[in-house]
Design a protein around this motif. Sequence first.
Motif, mmCIF file in Angstrom:
data_model
loop_
_atom_site.group_PDB
_atom_site.id
_atom_site.type_symbol
_atom_site.label_atom_id
_atom_site.label_comp_id
_atom_site.label_asym_id
_atom_site.label_seq_id
_atom_site.Cartn_x
_atom_site.Cartn_y
_atom_site.Cartn_z
ATOM 1 N N ALA A 196 0.836 -1.209 0.000
ATOM 2 C CA ALA A 196 0.000 0.000 0.000
ATOM 3 C C ALA A 196 0.868 1.256 0.000
ATOM 4 O O ALA A 196 0.558 2.239 -0.692
ATOM 5 C CB ALA A 196 -0.929 -0.002 1.215
ATOM 6 N N VAL A 197 1.955 1.233 0.757
ATOM 7 C CA VAL A 197 2.861 2.387 0.790
ATOM 8 C C VAL A 197 3.486 2.604 -0.584
ATOM 9 O O VAL A 197 3.554 3.733 -1.072
ATOM 10 C CB VAL A 197 3.943 2.199 1.882
ATOM 11 N N ARG A 198 3.926 1.520 -1.213
ATOM 12 C CA ARG A 198 4.494 1.653 -2.560
ATOM 13 C C ARG A 198 3.473 2.229 -3.532
ATOM 14 O O ARG A 198 3.783 3.103 -4.339
ATOM 15 C CB ARG A 198 4.995 0.295 -3.061
ATOM 16 N N GLU A 199 2.246 1.759 -3.434
ATOM 17 C CA GLU A 199 1.182 2.261 -4.316
ATOM 18 C C GLU A 199 0.912 3.743 -4.064
ATOM 19 O O GLU A 199 0.765 4.526 -5.000
ATOM 20 C CB GLU A 199 -0.092 1.442 -4.115
ATOM 21 N N ARG A 200 0.848 4.145 -2.787
ATOM 22 C CA ARG A 200 0.640 5.565 -2.465
ATOM 23 C C ARG A 200 1.768 6.423 -3.010
ATOM 24 O O ARG A 200 1.539 7.510 -3.519
ATOM 25 C CB ARG A 200 0.515 5.760 -0.954
ATOM 26 N N ARG A 201 2.990 5.943 -2.881
ATOM 27 C CA ARG A 201 4.136 6.707 -3.402
ATOM 28 C C ARG A 201 4.035 6.869 -4.912
ATOM 29 O O ARG A 201 4.302 7.947 -5.450
ATOM 30 C CB ARG A 201 5.448 6.029 -3.024
ATOM 31 N N ARG A 202 3.678 5.802 -5.611
ATOM 32 C CA ARG A 202 3.512 5.895 -7.069
ATOM 33 C C ARG A 202 2.424 6.901 -7.407
ATOM 34 O O ARG A 202 2.580 7.730 -8.306
ATOM 35 C CB ARG A 202 3.179 4.528 -7.661
ATOM 36 N N ASN A 203 1.313 6.844 -6.666
ATOM 37 C CA ASN A 203 0.216 7.783 -6.916
ATOM 38 C C ASN A 203 0.620 9.220 -6.614
ATOM 39 O O ASN A 203 0.259 10.137 -7.345
ATOM 40 C CB ASN A 203 -1.019 7.404 -6.096
#
Length: 173
Positions: free
Chosen positions: A74-81
């Motif tokens: 989830a953290v990786r996804e938030r960073r990408r977003n």
Amino acid sequence: MEEDAFRAFFERHHAELARFAWLLIGERGAAEDIAADAMLAVWRQWDQARRARSQIAYARGIVANLAKSRIRAAVRERRRNMLFWQRPGEVEEGPDTAAVVDVRAALARLPLRRRTCVVLRHSLGLSEKETAEALGISVGTVKSLTSRGLADLRRVLGPPPQGPGPTRNGVPS
């Protein structure tokens, strides 16, 4: 015989594992998925789980690891977003501390290892030794992580509400 033993383990501990996952993740659906995935992993490794000193500690360790993986994803996804949606030169605002008023939100801010220790110790009522077994760490590490986690929670949540305190000879102290 093995199926009966696992079925009894499942019925006895599934709800607790789902609650533990929810306290770590904060999303009911994700927590139920993690608990189900953990039980599947326990079933697949049932021989090893049965030989473990504590089967529930074994399962809690799996839940903690699955939660950690889910949080990292989830953290990786938030960073990408954030990289995609943030305009050049735009400054991200800090956390809205006024919104951090409940324990769940405060728990979400703790590093995962601290959060896990605090939840196991103070929400699920495990001893330091049981927590150490579940996480595969030393009792001293559990003590340290729990202490730091509680200090972080106090900092985030602020002082407890002031009410009538203890009295000495009828005079509030």
